[in-house]
Write an enzyme that holds these catalytic residues in place. Sequence first.
Site, PDB file in Angstrom:
ATOM      1  N   ASP A  32       0.855  -1.193   0.000  1.00 19.55           N
ATOM      2  CA  ASP A  32       0.000   0.000   0.000  1.00 19.55           C
ATOM      3  C   ASP A  32       0.886   1.237   0.000  1.00 19.55           C
ATOM      4  O   ASP A  32       1.996   1.232   0.538  1.00 19.55           O
ATOM      5  CB  ASP A  32      -0.901   0.008   1.243  1.00 19.55           C
ATOM      6  CG  ASP A  32      -2.192   0.791   1.038  1.00 19.55           C
ATOM      7  OD1 ASP A  32      -3.264   0.162   1.027  1.00 19.55           O
ATOM      8  OD2 ASP A  32      -2.119   2.035   0.861  1.00 19.55           O
ATOM      9  N   TYR A 150     -13.950   7.815 -12.908  1.00 23.28           N
ATOM     10  CA  TYR A 150     -13.863   6.519 -12.236  1.00 23.28           C
ATOM     11  C   TYR A 150     -14.420   5.418 -13.153  1.00 23.28           C
ATOM     12  O   TYR A 150     -13.784   4.380 -13.366  1.00 23.28           O
ATOM     13  CB  TYR A 150     -14.655   6.601 -10.925  1.00 23.28           C
ATOM     14  CG  TYR A 150     -14.596   5.361 -10.071  1.00 23.28           C
ATOM     15  CD1 TYR A 150     -13.463   5.067  -9.322  1.00 23.28           C
ATOM     16  CD2 TYR A 150     -15.672   4.478 -10.015  1.00 23.28           C
ATOM     17  CE1 TYR A 150     -13.408   3.934  -8.529  1.00 23.28           C
ATOM     18  CE2 TYR A 150     -15.623   3.339  -9.226  1.00 23.28           C
ATOM     19  CZ  TYR A 150     -14.488   3.066  -8.480  1.00 23.28           C
ATOM     20  OH  TYR A 150     -14.441   1.939  -7.708  1.00 23.28           O
ATOM     21  N   THR A 185     -16.432   0.755   2.609  1.00 23.19           N
ATOM     22  CA  THR A 185     -14.991   1.001   2.817  1.00 23.19           C
ATOM     23  C   THR A 185     -14.787   2.526   2.846  1.00 23.19           C
ATOM     24  O   THR A 185     -15.682   3.286   2.428  1.00 23.19           O
ATOM     25  CB  THR A 185     -14.112   0.434   1.667  1.00 23.19           C
ATOM     26  OG1 THR A 185     -14.231   1.319   0.536  1.00 23.19           O
ATOM     27  CG2 THR A 185     -14.475  -0.974   1.260  1.00 23.19           C
TER      28      THR A 185
HETATM   29  P1  NAD Z   1     -10.078   1.983   0.236  1.00 23.47           P
HETATM   30  O1  NAD Z   1      -9.889   3.438   0.083  1.00 23.47           O
HETATM   31  O2  NAD Z   1     -10.520   1.433   1.545  1.00 23.47           O
HETATM   32  O3  NAD Z   1      -8.726   1.208  -0.163  1.00 23.47           O
HETATM   33  C1  NAD Z   1      -7.908   1.600  -1.228  1.00 23.47           C
HETATM   34  C2  NAD Z   1      -6.466   1.387  -0.824  1.00 23.47           C
HETATM   35  O4  NAD Z   1      -5.649   1.663  -1.956  1.00 23.47           O
HETATM   36  C3  NAD Z   1      -6.020   2.317   0.303  1.00 23.47           C
HETATM   37  O5  NAD Z   1      -5.377   1.589   1.326  1.00 23.47           O
HETATM   38  C4  NAD Z   1      -5.045   3.268  -0.382  1.00 23.47           C
HETATM   39  O6  NAD Z   1      -4.003   3.745   0.471  1.00 23.47           O
HETATM   40  C5  NAD Z   1      -4.506   2.387  -1.499  1.00 23.47           C
HETATM   41  N1  NAD Z   1      -3.943   3.169  -2.606  1.00 23.47           N
HETATM   42  C6  NAD Z   1      -4.455   4.277  -3.201  1.00 23.47           C
HETATM   43  N2  NAD Z   1      -3.618   4.736  -4.134  1.00 23.47           N
HETATM   44  C7  NAD Z   1      -2.549   3.891  -4.149  1.00 23.47           C
HETATM   45  C8  NAD Z   1      -1.351   3.816  -4.904  1.00 23.47           C
HETATM   46  N3  NAD Z   1      -1.055   4.755  -5.825  1.00 23.47           N
HETATM   47  N4  NAD Z   1      -0.488   2.802  -4.672  1.00 23.47           N
HETATM   48  C9  NAD Z   1      -0.767   1.871  -3.721  1.00 23.47           C
HETATM   49  N5  NAD Z   1      -1.863   1.900  -2.950  1.00 23.47           N
HETATM   50  C10 NAD Z   1      -2.756   2.884  -3.176  1.00 23.47           C
HETATM   51  O7  NAD Z   1     -11.095   1.561  -0.891  1.00 23.47           O
HETATM   52  P2  NAD Z   1     -11.647   0.139  -1.368  1.00 23.47           P
HETATM   53  O8  NAD Z   1     -13.084   0.307  -1.539  1.00 23.47           O
HETATM   54  O9  NAD Z   1     -11.131  -0.963  -0.544  1.00 23.47           O
HETATM   55  O10 NAD Z   1     -10.988   0.092  -2.814  1.00 23.47           O
HETATM   56  C11 NAD Z   1     -10.300  -1.031  -3.333  1.00 23.47           C
HETATM   57  C12 NAD Z   1     -10.636  -1.172  -4.796  1.00 23.47           C
HETATM   58  O11 NAD Z   1     -12.017  -1.501  -4.927  1.00 23.47           O
HETATM   59  C13 NAD Z   1     -10.438   0.106  -5.613  1.00 23.47           C
HETATM   60  O12 NAD Z   1      -9.867  -0.228  -6.856  1.00 23.47           O
HETATM   61  C14 NAD Z   1     -11.850   0.619  -5.792  1.00 23.47           C
HETATM   62  O13 NAD Z   1     -11.984   1.416  -6.929  1.00 23.47           O
HETATM   63  C15 NAD Z   1     -12.600  -0.682  -5.904  1.00 23.47           C
HETATM   64  N6  NAD Z   1     -14.054  -0.628  -5.672  1.00 23.47           N
HETATM   65  C16 NAD Z   1     -14.557  -0.187  -4.501  1.00 23.47           C
HETATM   66  C17 NAD Z   1     -15.918  -0.153  -4.311  1.00 23.47           C
HETATM   67  C18 NAD Z   1     -16.535   0.337  -3.035  1.00 23.47           C
HETATM   68  O14 NAD Z   1     -17.725   0.703  -3.039  1.00 23.47           O
HETATM   69  N7  NAD Z   1     -15.825   0.339  -1.930  1.00 23.47           N
HETATM   70  C19 NAD Z   1     -16.797  -0.575  -5.343  1.00 23.47           C
HETATM   71  C20 NAD Z   1     -16.231  -1.011  -6.526  1.00 23.47           C
HETATM   72  C21 NAD Z   1     -14.859  -1.054  -6.689  1.00 23.47           C
END
Ligand code: NAD
Length: 279
Positions: A32, A150, A185
């Site tokens: 991360d 996005y 999240t």
């Molecule tokens: P989150 O914000 O809890 O986790 C994302 C993590 O990615 C964080 O720990 C952040 O520090 C890390 N991160 C961000 N930029 C980074 C980089 N440049 N290099 C390394 N790490 C980096 O969010 P989440 O919901 O767990 O997201 C995880 C994935 O799921 C993402 O790709 C998000 O787009 C996708 N997603 C989330 C949802 C939702 O509703 N939560 C729905 C669909 C898809």
Amino acid sequence: MAIALITGGGSGIGAATGTLMAENGDTVILADINVEAADNVAAAIVASGGKAESAALDVRDGRAFAALVDRVVADHGRIDLIFNNAGIGVGGPIEDLTAEHWQRIVDVNIMGVVNGIRAAYPHMIRQGDGHIVNTASLAGLVPSPMLAPYAMTKHAVVGLSLSLRPEAARHGVRVTALCPGPTETPILDSKGPEGLPPNDVFSARDLLMKATGEIYPVEDLAAELVAGIAANKSYIVAPRRARMAWWIHRLVPAVVEKNAIRLVSWAVREAERLDTSRA
Ligand code: NAD
């Protein structure tokens, strides 16, 4: 037991997936940009008897990504799974976004995934085995107004994953696109990337709640993901409500478009309400 590298492993979906896999006996490397967050998740896994490591990684840095994967292979002898999961949100009316907003989300959400594939796939080809799991989104399958940057990146991740899958099959490598609906999240409360003008026009959580009527528990998503990987699914679309939205979009796109237009009207009203309450 598998060796799995998970980007964005310090929070949300990455952390929940890592925790569940470690409970199942796998070794997880949580990478991360927020290394402290990854340290904490890894420490909690280890404290409850699992095998986990943490690593600092900005997925935009292709060289650092390759070096990390090489280190994992040197330490553990192989890499069985890579979760290209790190991602950020950028939303708001398109007319409010700067070129930097577009560049940032392309760099993280698209090039971060490409960098992960470039780092891990050659090892998997050599192994004749492996699984690449790319986190896209329901927004990668259906129109997502007010979240256009996005949605653009997540459609790219779906296209990349579906195209790589048949190519990789001849090397014994599997590819899955994870397409979650809104999941509980911290990303839901993000106002956009650090250092760029924030989207304070509406809350992403409220927009998504309005659009889908449900926020999915992250532990349930992790369980569906782990089961879907075992079944070698090409897509994992979850929860059920997200699958229905995807089906309706394919069967009767006009219905989804009508709803999307209503959602834009809601966002515009919400922006006016916030403006008046600030004045
Ligand atoms: P989150 O914000 O809890 O986790 C994302 C993590 O990615 C964080 O720990 C952040 O520090 C890390 N991160 C961000 N930029 C980074 C980089 N440049 N290099 C390394 N790490 C980096 O969010 P989440 O919901 O767990 O997201 C995880 C994935 O799921 C993402 O790709 C998000 O787009 C996708 N997603 C989330 C949802 C939702 O509703 N939560 C729905 C669909 C898809």
